[in-house]
Design a protein around this motif. Structure first.
Motif, mmCIF file in Angstrom:
data_model
loop_
_atom_site.group_PDB
_atom_site.id
_atom_site.type_symbol
_atom_site.label_atom_id
_atom_site.label_comp_id
_atom_site.label_asym_id
_atom_site.label_seq_id
_atom_site.Cartn_x
_atom_site.Cartn_y
_atom_site.Cartn_z
ATOM 1 N N SER A 52 107.654 -45.271 35.444
ATOM 2 C CA SER A 52 107.305 -46.688 35.387
ATOM 3 C C SER A 52 106.049 -46.979 36.204
ATOM 4 C CB SER A 52 108.469 -47.526 35.923
ATOM 5 O OG SER A 52 108.080 -48.876 36.061
ATOM 6 N N ILE A 53 105.130 -47.688 35.589
ATOM 7 C CA ILE A 53 103.909 -48.042 36.294
ATOM 8 C C ILE A 53 104.198 -49.019 37.435
ATOM 9 C CG2 ILE A 53 103.370 -49.944 34.719
ATOM 10 C CD1 ILE A 53 100.417 -49.252 35.062
ATOM 11 N N VAL A 54 105.240 -49.831 37.275
ATOM 12 C CA VAL A 54 105.616 -50.769 38.338
ATOM 13 C C VAL A 54 106.121 -50.006 39.546
ATOM 14 C CG1 VAL A 54 107.131 -52.673 38.972
ATOM 15 C CG2 VAL A 54 106.112 -52.598 36.688
ATOM 16 N N GLU A 55 106.978 -49.006 39.322
ATOM 17 C CA GLU A 55 107.465 -48.197 40.437
ATOM 18 C C GLU A 55 106.332 -47.397 41.071
ATOM 19 O OE1 GLU A 55 110.706 -45.767 39.270
ATOM 20 O OE2 GLU A 55 111.888 -47.419 38.445
ATOM 21 N N PHE A 56 105.382 -46.966 40.264
ATOM 22 C CA PHE A 56 104.243 -46.220 40.799
ATOM 23 C C PHE A 56 103.398 -47.090 41.719
ATOM 24 C CE2 PHE A 56 99.727 -45.059 40.347
ATOM 25 C CZ PHE A 56 99.758 -43.750 40.845
ATOM 26 N N LEU A 57 103.151 -48.315 41.325
ATOM 27 C CA LEU A 57 102.268 -49.197 42.090
ATOM 28 C C LEU A 57 102.965 -49.883 43.256
ATOM 29 C CD1 LEU A 57 100.266 -50.886 39.181
ATOM 30 C CD2 LEU A 57 99.505 -49.046 40.687
ATOM 31 N N THR A 58 104.281 -49.952 43.243
ATOM 32 C CA THR A 58 105.003 -50.680 44.291
ATOM 33 C C THR A 58 105.916 -49.793 45.124
ATOM 34 O OG1 THR A 58 106.798 -51.255 42.744
ATOM 35 C CG2 THR A 58 104.941 -52.798 42.932
ATOM 36 N N GLY A 59 106.054 -48.512 44.768
ATOM 37 C CA GLY A 59 106.951 -47.633 45.509
ATOM 38 C C GLY A 59 106.422 -47.302 46.889
ATOM 39 N N TYR A 60 107.341 -47.168 47.870
ATOM 40 C CA TYR A 60 106.964 -46.912 49.254
ATOM 41 C C TYR A 60 107.124 -45.452 49.661
ATOM 42 C CZ TYR A 60 106.938 -51.975 49.940
ATOM 43 O OH TYR A 60 106.652 -53.314 49.856
ATOM 44 N N ASP A 61 107.487 -44.610 48.734
ATOM 45 C CA ASP A 61 107.683 -43.187 49.049
ATOM 46 C C ASP A 61 106.888 -42.347 48.065
ATOM 47 O OD1 ASP A 61 109.621 -43.477 51.206
ATOM 48 O OD2 ASP A 61 111.007 -44.149 49.652
ATOM 49 N N TRP A 62 106.300 -41.266 48.604
ATOM 50 C CA TRP A 62 105.552 -40.340 47.754
ATOM 51 C C TRP A 62 105.990 -38.917 48.058
ATOM 52 C CZ3 TRP A 62 102.203 -40.508 43.708
ATOM 53 C CH2 TRP A 62 101.567 -39.309 43.369
ATOM 54 N N SER A 63 106.492 -38.221 47.073
ATOM 55 C CA SER A 63 106.838 -36.812 47.179
ATOM 56 C C SER A 63 106.797 -36.226 45.774
ATOM 57 C CB SER A 63 108.225 -36.633 47.809
ATOM 58 O OG SER A 63 108.559 -35.257 47.864
ATOM 59 N N ALA A 64 105.674 -35.575 45.455
ATOM 60 C CA ALA A 64 105.492 -35.070 44.096
ATOM 61 C C ALA A 64 106.531 -34.022 43.755
ATOM 62 C CB ALA A 64 104.081 -34.508 43.949
ATOM 63 N N ARG A 65 106.891 -33.193 44.715
ATOM 64 C CA ARG A 65 107.869 -32.133 44.436
ATOM 65 C C ARG A 65 109.265 -32.685 44.165
ATOM 66 N NH1 ARG A 65 106.382 -27.052 45.037
ATOM 67 N NH2 ARG A 65 104.402 -26.571 46.060
ATOM 68 N N ASN A 66 109.577 -33.826 44.762
ATOM 69 C CA ASN A 66 110.898 -34.417 44.586
ATOM 70 C C ASN A 66 110.927 -35.480 43.497
ATOM 71 O OD1 ASN A 66 111.932 -32.829 46.702
ATOM 72 N ND2 ASN A 66 111.254 -34.339 48.228
ATOM 73 N N GLY A 67 109.813 -35.648 42.797
ATOM 74 C CA GLY A 67 109.782 -36.600 41.696
ATOM 75 C C GLY A 67 109.726 -38.047 42.112
ATOM 76 N N VAL A 68 109.211 -38.325 43.337
ATOM 77 C CA VAL A 68 109.069 -39.696 43.820
ATOM 78 C C VAL A 68 107.580 -40.000 43.898
ATOM 79 C CG1 VAL A 68 109.578 -41.334 45.669
ATOM 80 C CG2 VAL A 68 111.197 -39.487 45.140
ATOM 81 N N PHE A 69 107.139 -41.028 43.168
ATOM 82 C CA PHE A 69 105.701 -41.265 43.016
ATOM 83 C C PHE A 69 105.336 -42.712 43.336
ATOM 84 C CE2 PHE A 69 107.021 -38.013 39.921
ATOM 85 C CZ PHE A 69 106.263 -36.937 40.374
ATOM 86 N N GLY A 70 105.663 -43.147 44.523
ATOM 87 C CA GLY A 70 105.217 -44.467 44.977
ATOM 88 C C GLY A 70 103.847 -44.343 45.641
ATOM 89 N N VAL A 71 102.839 -44.979 45.090
ATOM 90 C CA VAL A 71 101.469 -44.765 45.533
ATOM 91 C C VAL A 71 101.094 -45.628 46.740
ATOM 92 C CG1 VAL A 71 100.269 -46.538 44.181
ATOM 93 C CG2 VAL A 71 99.157 -44.331 44.582
ATOM 94 N N VAL A 72 101.958 -46.534 47.172
ATOM 95 C CA VAL A 72 101.626 -47.440 48.267
ATOM 96 C C VAL A 72 101.256 -46.697 49.552
ATOM 97 C CG1 VAL A 72 102.528 -49.258 49.779
ATOM 98 C CG2 VAL A 72 102.936 -49.356 47.321
ATOM 99 N N ASP B 257 101.613 -25.010 43.359
ATOM 100 C CA ASP B 257 102.039 -24.181 42.242
ATOM 101 C C ASP B 257 102.622 -25.017 41.097
ATOM 102 O OD1 ASP B 257 104.263 -25.037 43.563
ATOM 103 O OD2 ASP B 257 105.207 -23.068 43.782
ATOM 104 N N LEU B 258 102.366 -26.322 41.117
ATOM 105 C CA LEU B 258 102.822 -27.175 40.028
ATOM 106 C C LEU B 258 102.041 -26.859 38.768
ATOM 107 C CD1 LEU B 258 103.075 -30.564 41.945
ATOM 108 C CD2 LEU B 258 104.963 -29.063 41.295
ATOM 109 N N THR B 259 102.727 -26.658 37.678
ATOM 110 C CA THR B 259 102.073 -26.268 36.427
ATOM 111 C C THR B 259 101.660 -27.489 35.627
ATOM 112 O OG1 THR B 259 104.213 -26.146 35.295
ATOM 113 C CG2 THR B 259 103.372 -24.126 36.317
ATOM 114 N N GLY B 260 100.648 -27.307 34.804
ATOM 115 C CA GLY B 260 100.180 -28.385 33.953
ATOM 116 C C GLY B 260 101.230 -28.810 32.947
ATOM 117 N N GLY B 261 101.244 -30.089 32.631
ATOM 118 C CA GLY B 261 102.207 -30.621 31.692
ATOM 119 C C GLY B 261 103.441 -31.190 32.339
ATOM 120 N N THR B 262 103.656 -30.903 33.630
ATOM 121 C CA THR B 262 104.803 -31.464 34.323
ATOM 122 C C THR B 262 104.460 -32.866 34.817
ATOM 123 O OG1 THR B 262 104.110 -30.523 36.447
ATOM 124 C CG2 THR B 262 105.547 -29.182 35.048
ATOM 125 N N LEU B 263 105.491 -33.631 35.112
ATOM 126 C CA LEU B 263 105.294 -35.004 35.576
ATOM 127 C C LEU B 263 104.559 -35.010 36.915
ATOM 128 C CD1 LEU B 263 105.888 -37.987 34.959
ATOM 129 C CD2 LEU B 263 108.010 -37.722 36.280
#
Length: 320
Positions: free
Chosen positions: A58-78, A280-286
């Motif tokens: 969700s773009i809303v969760e991306f723009l308003t999330g307070y946590d960022w951890s690419a490996r754990n699938g959390v993508f809050g850009v704040v 080591d994240l491969t292309g095509g993954t979230l």
């Protein structure tokens, strides 16, 4: 009385010269087209890959999330935006006043000989690799701050990184601002002196207002450069995406303590992109596609800054 047909032909016909000029024009047009196509290709790449990310997240969760951890699938850009703004604003507090005062000195006070020495020395700062600034901040600035002002400062912190970014963009502010001030006609200066103004009053009351469009443009361009800085913050600030704790002040009002912001590590958007790209994240993954979502966010921010620069320049531009 001679007629119009007697006028000399100043444009002699020469097929070889016309062919040569046409070749030059085609070469210049090809170079311009290549630069435009490169920019369009970069933007399209960002949009295509970012759209695949937002199709799953969700773009809303991306723009308003307070946590960022690419490996754990959390993508809050704040937290990344916050770290970027901290470095940008702190470096601006260093670069803008120093760069502007330097430009005033070079334009109004320095002798031609002194200007010929100082301006190339300032431009050397722009040629220093940014990784050198980063290691200088890590090896020298942080230990100096710990030994003098901030004993509790972390090894990786936002303050030393911001100071180095500010020093790096000083030449951009001073050079563009000095050019804008030098383009102000001497007639305006002489008019001020004729009214009894001092050199300081002429410099601050006539020259600076007359060159405000160029000065404002230098500010916006320098801030845009600070937003996109990577190597200094990678080396000196660390790579920990975090938001500082919100404290409770007088009457229960929340506030952020500067020590929690500047003396601790953080992460900017550019550092997060480097971290994802080198993992080591491969292309095509979230998680990998989130790199392009960050890039698109950074692109939009810098685009808005550049548009703002053009608006300010057009609004306050003086024609002499």
């Amino acid at each position: 009385m001679s007629g119009a047909s007697d006028a000399p032909d100043l444009q002699r016909s020469n097929r070889w010269r016309e062919l040569r000029e046409g070749t030059y024009g085609g070469l210049f047009a090809a170079c311009a087209l290549a630069s435009v196509l490169t920019t369009v290709a970069i933007v399209l790449t960002l949009f295509v890959d970012a759209s695949s990310f937002f199709a799953e997240y969700s773009i809303v969760e991306f723009l308003t999330g307070y946590d960022w951890s690419a490996r754990n699938g959390v993508f809050g850009v704040v937290p990344l935006v916050f770290g970027t703004l901290v470095v940008t604003l702190t470096s601006a507090l260093v670069a803008l006043p120093i760069g502007t005062l330097t430009a005033i000195y070079l334009s109004e006070y320095a002798t031609p000989r002194m200007r010929s020495i100082l301006k190339p020395m300032l431009e050397i700062l722009a040629g220093v690799p940014t990784v050198v600034y980063g290691y200088f901040a890590l090896v020298y600035v942080t230990p100096l701050l710990r030994a003098t002002l901030f004993p509790s400062i972390s090894t990786f912190n936002a303050l030393s990184a911001s100071l180095m970014v500010g020093i790096m963009i000083i030449p951009m502010v001073s050079s563009i601002s000095e050019d804008a001030m030098s383009s102000v006609p001497d007639d305006l200066r002489q008019a001020g002196y004729g009214l009894g103004a001092t050199k300081y009053e002429v410099s601050t009351g006539i020259v600076v207002p007359a060159a405000v469009s160029g000065i404002a443009s230098s500010y916006i361009l320098a801030i845009s450069r600070a937003i996109g800085e990577t190597m200094i913050v990678v080396v000196a600030m660390g790579a920990q995406a975090r938001l500082p704790p919100v404290r409770e002040g007088l009457f229960g009002l929340p506030f952020l303590h500067p020590g929690d912001v500047l003396l601790e590590p953080g992460q900017t958007m550019t550092v997060a992109m480097v971290q994802i790209g080198q993992s080591d994240l491969t292309g095509g993954t979230l998680a990998y596609d989130s790199l392009f979502a960050i890039g698109l966010t950074l692109f939009v921010i810098t685009l808005v800054m550049n548009i703002l620069s053009d608006i300010i320049a057009e609004r306050y531009r003086e024609e002499y």
